[in-house]
Design a protein around this motif. Structure first.
Motif, PDB file in Angstrom:
ATOM      1  N   PRO A  54      73.037  95.858  42.876  1.00  0.00           N
ATOM      2  CA  PRO A  54      72.534  96.318  41.677  1.00  0.00           C
ATOM      3  C   PRO A  54      71.418  97.056  41.271  1.00  0.00           C
ATOM      4  CG  PRO A  54      71.291  94.826  44.092  1.00  0.00           C
ATOM      5  CD  PRO A  54      72.480  96.120  43.791  1.00  0.00           C
ATOM      6  N   LEU A  55      71.209  97.452  40.154  1.00  0.00           N
ATOM      7  CA  LEU A  55      70.496  98.179  38.802  1.00  0.00           C
ATOM      8  C   LEU A  55      69.671  99.303  39.560  1.00  0.00           C
ATOM      9  CD1 LEU A  55      71.567  98.895  35.793  1.00  0.00           C
ATOM     10  CD2 LEU A  55      69.482  97.691  35.128  1.00  0.00           C
ATOM     11  N   PHE A  56      68.397  98.501  40.403  1.00  0.00           N
ATOM     12  CA  PHE A  56      67.671  99.365  40.605  1.00  0.00           C
ATOM     13  C   PHE A  56      67.762  99.549  42.029  1.00  0.00           C
ATOM     14  CE2 PHE A  56      65.732  97.464  36.842  1.00  0.00           C
ATOM     15  CZ  PHE A  56      65.477  98.664  36.059  1.00  0.00           C
ATOM     16  N   HIS A  57      68.860 100.077  42.349  1.00  0.00           N
ATOM     17  CA  HIS A  57      69.296 100.024  44.066  1.00  0.00           C
ATOM     18  C   HIS A  57      69.742 101.816  43.242  1.00  0.00           C
ATOM     19  CE1 HIS A  57      71.513 101.394  47.629  1.00  0.00           C
ATOM     20  NE2 HIS A  57      71.332 100.067  48.163  1.00  0.00           N
ATOM     21  N   PRO A  58      69.513 102.676  44.889  1.00  0.00           N
ATOM     22  CA  PRO A  58      69.468 103.906  44.695  1.00  0.00           C
ATOM     23  C   PRO A  58      70.664 104.448  44.070  1.00  0.00           C
ATOM     24  CG  PRO A  58      67.903 103.552  47.099  1.00  0.00           C
ATOM     25  CD  PRO A  58      67.995 102.367  45.721  1.00  0.00           C
ATOM     26  N   LEU A  70      85.100  92.287  26.981  1.00  0.00           N
ATOM     27  CA  LEU A  70      84.839  93.606  26.367  1.00  0.00           C
ATOM     28  C   LEU A  70      84.570  94.149  28.170  1.00  0.00           C
ATOM     29  CD1 LEU A  70      81.907  93.249  24.071  1.00  0.00           C
ATOM     30  CD2 LEU A  70      84.302  94.319  24.288  1.00  0.00           C
ATOM     31  N   ALA A  71      83.764  93.543  28.932  1.00  0.00           N
ATOM     32  CA  ALA A  71      83.458  94.261  29.984  1.00  0.00           C
ATOM     33  C   ALA A  71      84.661  94.420  30.981  1.00  0.00           C
ATOM     34  CB  ALA A  71      82.120  93.191  31.295  1.00  0.00           C
ATOM     35  N   TYR A  72      85.762  93.641  31.353  1.00  0.00           N
ATOM     36  CA  TYR A  72      87.003  93.770  31.974  1.00  0.00           C
ATOM     37  C   TYR A  72      87.728  94.745  31.123  1.00  0.00           C
ATOM     38  CZ  TYR A  72      85.634  89.867  34.842  1.00  0.00           C
ATOM     39  OH  TYR A  72      85.095  88.866  35.854  1.00  0.00           O
ATOM     40  N   ASN A  73      88.291  94.358  29.998  1.00  0.00           N
ATOM     41  CA  ASN A  73      88.416  95.759  28.638  1.00  0.00           C
ATOM     42  C   ASN A  73      87.688  97.259  29.065  1.00  0.00           C
ATOM     43  OD1 ASN A  73      91.379  94.317  27.496  1.00  0.00           O
ATOM     44  ND2 ASN A  73      89.849  92.661  27.331  1.00  0.00           N
ATOM     45  N   GLY A 120      75.037 106.693  39.968  1.00  0.00           N
ATOM     46  CA  GLY A 120      75.291 107.190  39.434  1.00  0.00           C
ATOM     47  C   GLY A 120      75.386 106.646  37.816  1.00  0.00           C
ATOM     48  N   ASN A 121      74.062 106.157  37.796  1.00  0.00           N
ATOM     49  CA  ASN A 121      73.738 106.277  36.067  1.00  0.00           C
ATOM     50  C   ASN A 121      73.525 107.802  35.464  1.00  0.00           C
ATOM     51  OD1 ASN A 121      74.580 103.066  35.160  1.00  0.00           O
ATOM     52  ND2 ASN A 121      72.665 103.002  36.398  1.00  0.00           N
ATOM     53  N   LEU A 122      72.530 108.005  36.464  1.00  0.00           N
ATOM     54  CA  LEU A 122      72.252 109.579  36.303  1.00  0.00           C
ATOM     55  C   LEU A 122      72.870 110.687  35.718  1.00  0.00           C
ATOM     56  CD1 LEU A 122      69.311 110.322  38.267  1.00  0.00           C
ATOM     57  CD2 LEU A 122      68.564 109.406  35.660  1.00  0.00           C
ATOM     58  N   THR A 157      80.499 100.229  30.577  1.00  0.00           N
ATOM     59  CA  THR A 157      81.409  98.302  31.383  1.00  0.00           C
ATOM     60  C   THR A 157      79.966  98.269  32.188  1.00  0.00           C
ATOM     61  OG1 THR A 157      83.324 100.194  32.362  1.00  0.00           O
ATOM     62  CG2 THR A 157      82.560  98.302  33.505  1.00  0.00           C
ATOM     63  N   GLN A 158      79.484  98.555  32.805  1.00  0.00           N
ATOM     64  CA  GLN A 158      77.661  98.568  33.405  1.00  0.00           C
ATOM     65  C   GLN A 158      77.120  96.770  32.138  1.00  0.00           C
ATOM     66  OE1 GLN A 158      74.696 100.674  36.094  1.00  0.00           O
ATOM     67  NE2 GLN A 158      74.144 100.531  34.196  1.00  0.00           N
ATOM     68  N   THR A 159      76.544  97.839  31.278  1.00  0.00           N
ATOM     69  CA  THR A 159      76.045  97.147  30.065  1.00  0.00           C
ATOM     70  C   THR A 159      76.617  96.436  29.450  1.00  0.00           C
ATOM     71  OG1 THR A 159      75.525  99.476  29.550  1.00  0.00           O
ATOM     72  CG2 THR A 159      75.236  97.479  27.868  1.00  0.00           C
ATOM     73  N   LEU A 160      78.143  95.880  29.736  1.00  0.00           N
ATOM     74  CA  LEU A 160      78.605  95.343  29.594  1.00  0.00           C
ATOM     75  C   LEU A 160      79.269  93.586  30.213  1.00  0.00           C
ATOM     76  CD1 LEU A 160      81.353  96.552  27.204  1.00  0.00           C
ATOM     77  CD2 LEU A 160      79.962  95.193  25.648  1.00  0.00           C
ATOM     78  N   ARG A 161      78.669  94.164  31.840  1.00  0.00           N
ATOM     79  CA  ARG A 161      78.644  93.603  32.746  1.00  0.00           C
ATOM     80  C   ARG A 161      77.011  92.305  32.830  1.00  0.00           C
ATOM     81  NH1 ARG A 161      76.534  93.489  37.773  1.00  0.00           N
ATOM     82  NH2 ARG A 161      75.841  95.388  37.663  1.00  0.00           N
TER      83      ARG A 161
END
Ligand code: SF4
Ligand code: SF4
Length: 389
Positions: free
Chosen positions: A259-263, A328-331, A268-270, A317-321
């Motif tokens: 999930p997006l807000f998991h530590p 777009l996400a898979y490519n 990873g995002n930071l 990739t994360q944004t497109l998912r």
């Protein structure tokens, strides 16, 4: 008759240095200004002046066994102050590049990774391997991926990604270890390392020093470079840690996607953001200093470019998912994986190898009792005197 030892310059080595950023090596007239301004110059070793003499005379054997070459972190203070327009920072960069190539295993990889002509073929290796796997997995029918929600485990099953990641890393680690062992052995042929301290203890102290980046912060001319390098360094560590934790979360808790807000996801995002900003800072710094101080070799740019591309494609990739755009996400994910493997599989031969060679050289110097603090104090004293005078 007096017996004299004649120096036989290695012209091939000189040509290599010239072609790899050290084209100003013959400008040096040994004034030692660079040794005075370098905050890392040891007390009894006129660094980088002595390396400039050795480079000018093509003394390859001397330079590949010289751990001081690895003290330099390329701040370019010495190049800025050189009255002859020589660029010791770039000459040392070219020597380090030669060392990585010289000790590389297999040797031919050390040569081809540094040549622009091989960039596309090297990129094609992970591309073709991943594509063949995908083709086989989907029987060539990729249109089925346009349906349903975006699940990267459908596209590239985790077991395959991990096999590539873990298997590739083990192989790369073995190859890198062979190169590093050769390097260490060569350092010891000139001055065997003192056995008074344990290798692991000194390694730990060295890693602590690297983590604080304190040597980078002694540079007076290019402080932005410090921040750029720091962000890339911690962004890279964070990304590696995220990859490891993500594998652990999958194996132990079957957690995918995270999930997006998991530590783990936040880390990873930071890390990705740190890498993007760090690469931009370093690139801007390089563009700005290109004509005056830094030579900006192909190796420098390839590393920055691909670290940047890995980070950007990862975030994309994360944004497109999240936007549920399967095509777009898979490519983008596929391209992201190709870039990751490009960086990791060629790490023992690219500029990334610096961190391993530098760490080992620092360990060697510490084990042989190099006192740097006294040198910094002495240099600051001489510099103050020169400025006032
Ligand atoms: S400052 Fe320039 S000329 Fe003087 S020793 Fe260093 S590289 Fe050579
Ligand atoms: S680039 Fe910086 S660290 Fe390297 S020799 Fe020059 S002044 Fe010293």
């Amino acid at each position: 008759m007096n017996e004299r030892t004649l120096i036989q310059p290695d012209t091939e080595f000189i040509n290599y240095l010239k072609k790899n950023g050290g084209d100003t090596l013959k400008e040096c007239y040994q004034c030692a200004t660079c040794s005075v301004v370098c905050s890392l110059s040891p007390q009894h070793e006129a660094f980088p002046r002595k390396e400039m003499i050795a480079a000018g005379w093509g003394q390859k054997d001397k330079l590949i066994s010289d751990p001081d070459v690895w003290l330099c972190h390329g701040c370019t203070d010495c190049s800025t102050y050189c009255p002859r327009g020589a660029k010791p920072a770039d000459v040392l960069g070219a020597v380090r590049s030669y060392i990585i190539e010289f000790f590389a295993f297999p040797r031919f990889m050390g040569r081809i990774v540094k040549k622009p002509a091989y960039l596309i073929p090297l990129l094609l290796v992970p591309f073709i391997i991943l594509f063949l796997f995908l083709y086989n997995n989907f029987d060539g029918n990729f249109s089925q991926l346009n349906e349903g929600t975006v699940r990267f485990s459908r596209f590239l099953p985790h077991i395959i990604v991990e096999a590539f990641f873990i298997g590739g890393n083990i192989l790369i680690f073995i190859f890198a270890a062979i190169g590093l062992f050769r390097f260490w052995k060569n350092l010891n042929t000139i001055t065997p390392v003192a056995k008074k301290q344990s290798f692991l203890g000194v390694l730990f102290a060295t890693i602590s020093e690297i983590l604080t980046h304190k040597n980078f912060n002694t540079c007076s001319e290019n402080p932005s470079r410090f921040w750029g390098h720091l962000l890339i360094f911690y962004g890279f560590l964070g990304a590696m840690l995220t990859a490891g934790l993500a594998v652990g979360a999958l194996v132990l808790y079957d957690l995918s996607p995270i999930p997006l807000f998991h530590p783990i996801k936040i880390l990873g995002n930071l890390s990705g953001i740190a890498l993007v900003i760090g690469c931009i800072v370093v690139a801007v710094h390089r563009f700005r200093t290109k004509s005056e101080k830094g030579s900006n070799t192909y190796n420098d740019w390839v590393l920055i470019l691909f670290v940047f591309l890995v980070a950007v494609t990862g975030l994309l990739t994360q944004t497109l998912r999240l936007l549920e755009t399967p095509f777009l996400a898979y490519n983008t994910y596929f391209v992201h994986m190709v870039f990751i493997f490009f960086l990791l599989w060629y790490a023992p031969y690219s500029k990334l190898a610096h961190m391993f060679y530098r760490t080992l050289a620092m360990v060697y110097l510490k084990m042989n009792g190099r006192d740097k603090k006294a040198a910094i104090f002495l240099n600051m004293l001489i510099l103050t005197f020169l400025i006032r005078w």
